[in-house]
Design an enzyme around this catalytic site. Structure first.
Site, PDB file in Angstrom:
ATOM      1  N   ASP A 126       0.827  -1.220   0.000  1.00 14.49           N
ATOM      2  CA  ASP A 126       0.000   0.000   0.000  1.00 14.49           C
ATOM      3  C   ASP A 126       0.856   1.263   0.000  1.00 14.49           C
ATOM      4  O   ASP A 126       0.367   2.357  -0.299  1.00 14.49           O
ATOM      5  CB  ASP A 126      -0.989   0.008   1.179  1.00 14.49           C
ATOM      6  CG  ASP A 126      -0.340   0.060   2.556  1.00 14.49           C
ATOM      7  OD1 ASP A 126       0.897   0.007   2.666  1.00 14.49           O
ATOM      8  OD2 ASP A 126      -1.107   0.154   3.548  1.00 14.49           O
ATOM      9  N   TYR A 149      12.228   2.920  -0.343  1.00 14.32           N
ATOM     10  CA  TYR A 149      11.595   1.589  -0.360  1.00 14.32           C
ATOM     11  C   TYR A 149      10.336   1.602  -1.228  1.00 14.32           C
ATOM     12  O   TYR A 149      10.182   0.782  -2.142  1.00 14.32           O
ATOM     13  CB  TYR A 149      11.249   1.129   1.064  1.00 14.32           C
ATOM     14  CG  TYR A 149      10.215   0.014   1.091  1.00 14.32           C
ATOM     15  CD1 TYR A 149      10.531  -1.260   0.635  1.00 14.32           C
ATOM     16  CD2 TYR A 149       8.908   0.247   1.550  1.00 14.32           C
ATOM     17  CE1 TYR A 149       9.586  -2.284   0.624  1.00 14.32           C
ATOM     18  CE2 TYR A 149       7.961  -0.771   1.550  1.00 14.32           C
ATOM     19  CZ  TYR A 149       8.298  -2.032   1.085  1.00 14.32           C
ATOM     20  OH  TYR A 149       7.357  -3.026   1.068  1.00 14.32           O
TER      21      TYR A 149
HETATM   22  P1  NAD Z   1      11.104  -9.649   5.033  1.00 14.76           P
HETATM   23  O1  NAD Z   1      12.086  -8.542   5.018  1.00 14.76           O
HETATM   24  O2  NAD Z   1      10.708 -10.256   6.323  1.00 14.76           O
HETATM   25  O3  NAD Z   1      11.610 -10.852   4.111  1.00 14.76           O
HETATM   26  C1  NAD Z   1      12.175 -10.640   2.840  1.00 14.76           C
HETATM   27  C2  NAD Z   1      12.757 -11.976   2.377  1.00 14.76           C
HETATM   28  O4  NAD Z   1      13.298 -11.785   1.050  1.00 14.76           O
HETATM   29  C3  NAD Z   1      13.910 -12.489   3.247  1.00 14.76           C
HETATM   30  O5  NAD Z   1      13.759 -13.868   3.491  1.00 14.76           O
HETATM   31  C4  NAD Z   1      15.163 -12.208   2.422  1.00 14.76           C
HETATM   32  O6  NAD Z   1      16.225 -13.098   2.685  1.00 14.76           O
HETATM   33  C5  NAD Z   1      14.597 -12.385   1.016  1.00 14.76           C
HETATM   34  N1  NAD Z   1      15.394 -11.670   0.008  1.00 14.76           N
HETATM   35  C6  NAD Z   1      15.806 -10.372   0.039  1.00 14.76           C
HETATM   36  N2  NAD Z   1      16.536 -10.102  -1.054  1.00 14.76           N
HETATM   37  C7  NAD Z   1      16.564 -11.228  -1.799  1.00 14.76           C
HETATM   38  C8  NAD Z   1      17.140 -11.560  -3.057  1.00 14.76           C
HETATM   39  N3  NAD Z   1      17.845 -10.657  -3.749  1.00 14.76           N
HETATM   40  N4  NAD Z   1      16.961 -12.812  -3.537  1.00 14.76           N
HETATM   41  C9  NAD Z   1      16.257 -13.730  -2.820  1.00 14.76           C
HETATM   42  N5  NAD Z   1      15.701 -13.470  -1.625  1.00 14.76           N
HETATM   43  C10 NAD Z   1      15.842 -12.242  -1.124  1.00 14.76           C
HETATM   44  O7  NAD Z   1       9.852  -9.095   4.242  1.00 14.76           O
HETATM   45  P2  NAD Z   1       8.278  -9.247   4.505  1.00 14.76           P
HETATM   46  O8  NAD Z   1       7.854  -8.237   5.485  1.00 14.76           O
HETATM   47  O9  NAD Z   1       7.954 -10.662   4.703  1.00 14.76           O
HETATM   48  O10 NAD Z   1       7.718  -8.759   3.080  1.00 14.76           O
HETATM   49  C11 NAD Z   1       7.552  -9.681   2.011  1.00 14.76           C
HETATM   50  C12 NAD Z   1       6.985  -8.948   0.816  1.00 14.76           C
HETATM   51  O11 NAD Z   1       5.735  -8.334   1.162  1.00 14.76           O
HETATM   52  C13 NAD Z   1       7.862  -7.813   0.302  1.00 14.76           C
HETATM   53  O12 NAD Z   1       7.794  -7.805  -1.114  1.00 14.76           O
HETATM   54  C14 NAD Z   1       7.216  -6.560   0.864  1.00 14.76           C
HETATM   55  O13 NAD Z   1       7.470  -5.439   0.062  1.00 14.76           O
HETATM   56  C15 NAD Z   1       5.759  -6.955   0.854  1.00 14.76           C
HETATM   57  N6  NAD Z   1       4.897  -6.303   1.847  1.00 14.76           N
HETATM   58  C16 NAD Z   1       5.240  -6.349   3.170  1.00 14.76           C
HETATM   59  C17 NAD Z   1       4.361  -5.794   4.101  1.00 14.76           C
HETATM   60  C18 NAD Z   1       4.676  -5.824   5.570  1.00 14.76           C
HETATM   61  O14 NAD Z   1       3.955  -5.196   6.354  1.00 14.76           O
HETATM   62  N7  NAD Z   1       5.687  -6.535   6.027  1.00 14.76           N
HETATM   63  C19 NAD Z   1       3.161  -5.180   3.677  1.00 14.76           C
HETATM   64  C20 NAD Z   1       2.880  -5.136   2.312  1.00 14.76           C
HETATM   65  C21 NAD Z   1       3.744  -5.718   1.400  1.00 14.76           C
HETATM   66  O1  DAU Z   2       2.330  -0.474   4.605  1.00 10.91           O
HETATM   67  C1  DAU Z   2       3.015  -1.615   4.198  1.00 10.91           C
HETATM   68  C2  DAU Z   2       4.463  -1.505   4.605  1.00 10.91           C
HETATM   69  O2  DAU Z   2       4.476  -1.626   6.019  1.00 10.91           O
HETATM   70  C3  DAU Z   2       5.353  -2.567   3.984  1.00 10.91           C
HETATM   71  O3  DAU Z   2       5.348  -2.394   2.584  1.00 10.91           O
HETATM   72  C4  DAU Z   2       6.771  -2.465   4.537  1.00 10.91           C
HETATM   73  O4  DAU Z   2       7.573  -3.505   4.034  1.00 10.91           O
HETATM   74  C5  DAU Z   2       6.701  -2.577   6.046  1.00 10.91           C
HETATM   75  O5  DAU Z   2       7.993  -2.390   6.577  1.00 10.91           O
HETATM   76  C6  DAU Z   2       5.745  -1.551   6.623  1.00 10.91           C
HETATM   77  O6  DAU Z   2       6.279  -0.205   6.488  1.00 10.91           O
HETATM   78  P1  DAU Z   2       6.122   0.872   7.664  1.00 10.91           P
HETATM   79  O7  DAU Z   2       7.165   1.883   7.503  1.00 10.91           O
HETATM   80  O8  DAU Z   2       4.714   1.317   7.795  1.00 10.91           O
HETATM   81  O9  DAU Z   2       6.439  -0.106   8.935  1.00 10.91           O
HETATM   82  P2  DAU Z   2       7.302   0.091  10.260  1.00 10.91           P
HETATM   83  O10 DAU Z   2       6.993  -1.071  11.125  1.00 10.91           O
HETATM   84  O11 DAU Z   2       8.709   0.404   9.960  1.00 10.91           O
HETATM   85  O12 DAU Z   2       6.649   1.398  10.897  1.00 10.91           O
HETATM   86  C7  DAU Z   2       5.273   1.417  11.235  1.00 10.91           C
HETATM   87  C8  DAU Z   2       4.993   2.787  11.842  1.00 10.91           C
HETATM   88  O13 DAU Z   2       5.685   2.868  13.112  1.00 10.91           O
HETATM   89  C9  DAU Z   2       5.494   3.947  11.019  1.00 10.91           C
HETATM   90  O14 DAU Z   2       4.577   5.022  11.095  1.00 10.91           O
HETATM   91  C10 DAU Z   2       6.811   4.335  11.679  1.00 10.91           C
HETATM   92  C11 DAU Z   2       6.578   3.979  13.120  1.00 10.91           C
HETATM   93  N1  DAU Z   2       7.783   3.577  13.883  1.00 10.91           N
HETATM   94  C12 DAU Z   2       8.543   2.568  13.362  1.00 10.91           C
HETATM   95  C13 DAU Z   2       9.699   2.147  13.999  1.00 10.91           C
HETATM   96  C14 DAU Z   2      10.541   1.039  13.409  1.00 10.91           C
HETATM   97  C15 DAU Z   2       8.127   4.177  15.079  1.00 10.91           C
HETATM   98  O15 DAU Z   2       7.417   5.085  15.575  1.00 10.91           O
HETATM   99  N2  DAU Z   2       9.271   3.762  15.722  1.00 10.91           N
HETATM  100  C16 DAU Z   2      10.076   2.787  15.220  1.00 10.91           C
HETATM  101  O16 DAU Z   2      11.111   2.463  15.853  1.00 10.91           O
END
Ligand code: NAD
Ligand code: DAU
Length: 339
Positions: A126, A149
């Site tokens: 998102d 990112y």
């Molecule tokens: P994460 O950081 O926990 O895991 C990423 C994984 O990708 C790891 O296992 C890492 O080793 C692997 N990786 C990184 N670079 C690589 C490469 N070059 N080749 C092969 N493997 C590689 O991430 P996540 O939070 O599980 O997110 C997964 C996907 O979902 C991402 O595409 C992210 O953008 C998307 N996403 C995450 C969130 C969230 O809130 N975490 C929300 C929306 C979308």
């Molecule tokens: O919205 C989807 C995204 O959510 C994914 O695409 C990303 O991979 C994932 O990392 C996440 O991004 P955010 O930046 O929203 O997540 P994060 O957990 O880093 O931060 C969530 C909120 O908390 C954001 O408003 C920043 C705040 N924050 C984060 C950290 C790490 C703090 O206030 N203190 C902190 O130390």
């Protein structure tokens, strides 16, 4: 039998998806391709490592020699692999461009040649919509990413779309909101704050704490991905949002309450540069396919706090012994001024 390639399957969402899918889809044979960066952890896949329906390949999605044959043997590709942490992308964007953009390009080029490929699910986010002061983003809205990112993910998102429009690669794009649940690396706000709370150390809340995120339990996310694979339409985008909007300060209060710790542990610190104020998704399109989130936020958050309590052996070595993590943490928080 359905041959499935899951990239990034050793990470947070990917490993939850692999475990969930091996259980829910008995005809799936899954290959996980993962580079095992700091965020990829083989222990996330411990439960499936011995499964005859799962194979782990250690490799880089940007390495065509490794990735192309795996894509070419697959019926489905679910592409999670990415650099994912906004704060790290602000420290240095290089790996984000290499993996999120070029890595996706390598997989898409392979997909053009894949004879049996039925779906290529591009896991977008998102964040590509940018900050949304009011209302909710629809799939047709303009993309306005505002940090390295989200810009790298927007590039991958549109590149994937272009491979459908140009080459008829069977691409589906999903844009999910913030995920939470087990196995999330302790750099993102929920696992960082939960583990800090367990240890009774300060929780560094950025800015005024009023930034809003919409939380989606990772299992609800897995079910949504499965549904778009079965019922979605190639070339389409599907928003996946939990419908749990909450300001960071309120989230922090809930975490402290669940951990039985005082609010005095909150440490207001300097804001994240370019900090998006709010994300919100209109999920009408996905709901029309029959999906709705099932995990109430209060239950999911309590279960997540419990998971970190019961799995200290998973996160404590990362926080206490991993030199790379400690260096990142020091650069991110060490000299950060309070507010
Ligand atoms: P994460 O950081 O926990 O895991 C990423 C994984 O990708 C790891 O296992 C890492 O080793 C692997 N990786 C990184 N670079 C690589 C490469 N070059 N080749 C092969 N493997 C590689 O991430 P996540 O939070 O599980 O997110 C997964 C996907 O979902 C991402 O595409 C992210 O953008 C998307 N996403 C995450 C969130 C969230 O809130 N975490 C929300 C929306 C979308
Ligand atoms: O919205 C989807 C995204 O959510 C994914 O695409 C990303 O991979 C994932 O990392 C996440 O991004 P955010 O930046 O929203 O997540 P994060 O957990 O880093 O931060 C969530 C909120 O908390 C954001 O408003 C920043 C705040 N924050 C984060 C950290 C790490 C703090 O206030 N203190 C902190 O130390």
């Amino acid at each position: 039998m359905t041959q499935v390639l899951v990239t990034g399957g050793a990470g947070f969402i990917g490993s939850n998806f692999v475990r969930w899918a091996l259980n829910a889809r008995p005809d799936w044979h899954i290959t996980t391709l993962d580079k095992l960066t700091y965020a990829g952890r083989l222990e996330n896949l411990a439960a499936v490592m011995d499964s005859p329906r799962h194979r782990f390949v250690h490799g880089d999605i940007a390495d065509a020699a490794v990735a192309t044959p795996l894509v070419c043997e697959s019926n489905l590709v679910v592409h999670f692999a990415a650099e994912t942490h906004v704060d790290r992308s602000i420290q240095s964007a290089a790996d984000f461009i290499t993996t999120d953009v070029i890595g996706t390009f390598v997989l898409l080029e392979a997909a053009r040649q894949a004879p049996r490929l039925r779906r290529f699910v591009q896991i977008s986010t998102d964040e590509v919509y940018g900050s949304v002061p009011e209302g909710a983003s629809r799939e047709t809205d303009e993309l306005r990413p505002r940090n390295p990112y989200s810009a790298s993910k927007a590039g991958a998102d549109r590149l994937a779309y272009s491979y459908w429009a140009t080459y008829d690669v069977p691409v589906i794009i999903t844009r999910a909101s913030n995920n939470y649940g087990p196995n999330q690396f302790p750099e993102k706000v929920i696992p960082l704050f939960v583990t800090n709370a367990i240890d009774g150390v300060p929780l560094p809340l950025y800015g005024d704490g009023l930034n809003v995120r919409d939380w989606l339990h990772v299992e609800d996310h897995c079910r949504a991905i499965d549904l778009v694979i079965e019922e979605g339409t190639n070339g389409e985008v599907y928003n996946i949002g939990g419908g749990n909007e909450i300001a960071n300060v309120d989230l922090t209060h809930r975490i402290l309450e669940l951990a039985g710790r005082p609010l005095s542990l909150i440490r207001p610190v300097a804001d994240r540069p370019g900090h998006d104020r709010r994300y919100a998704l209109d999920t009408t399109k996905l709901r029309q396919l029959g999906w709705a989130p099932e995990v109430p936020f209060e239950d999911g958050l309590a279960a997540t706090v419990d998971w970190y309590r019961q799995n200290e052996s998973w996160w404590r070595p990362i926080k206490e012994q991993d030199q790379a993590y400690r260096a990142y943490h020091q650069a991110q928080y060490g000299n950060r001024p309070g507010t």
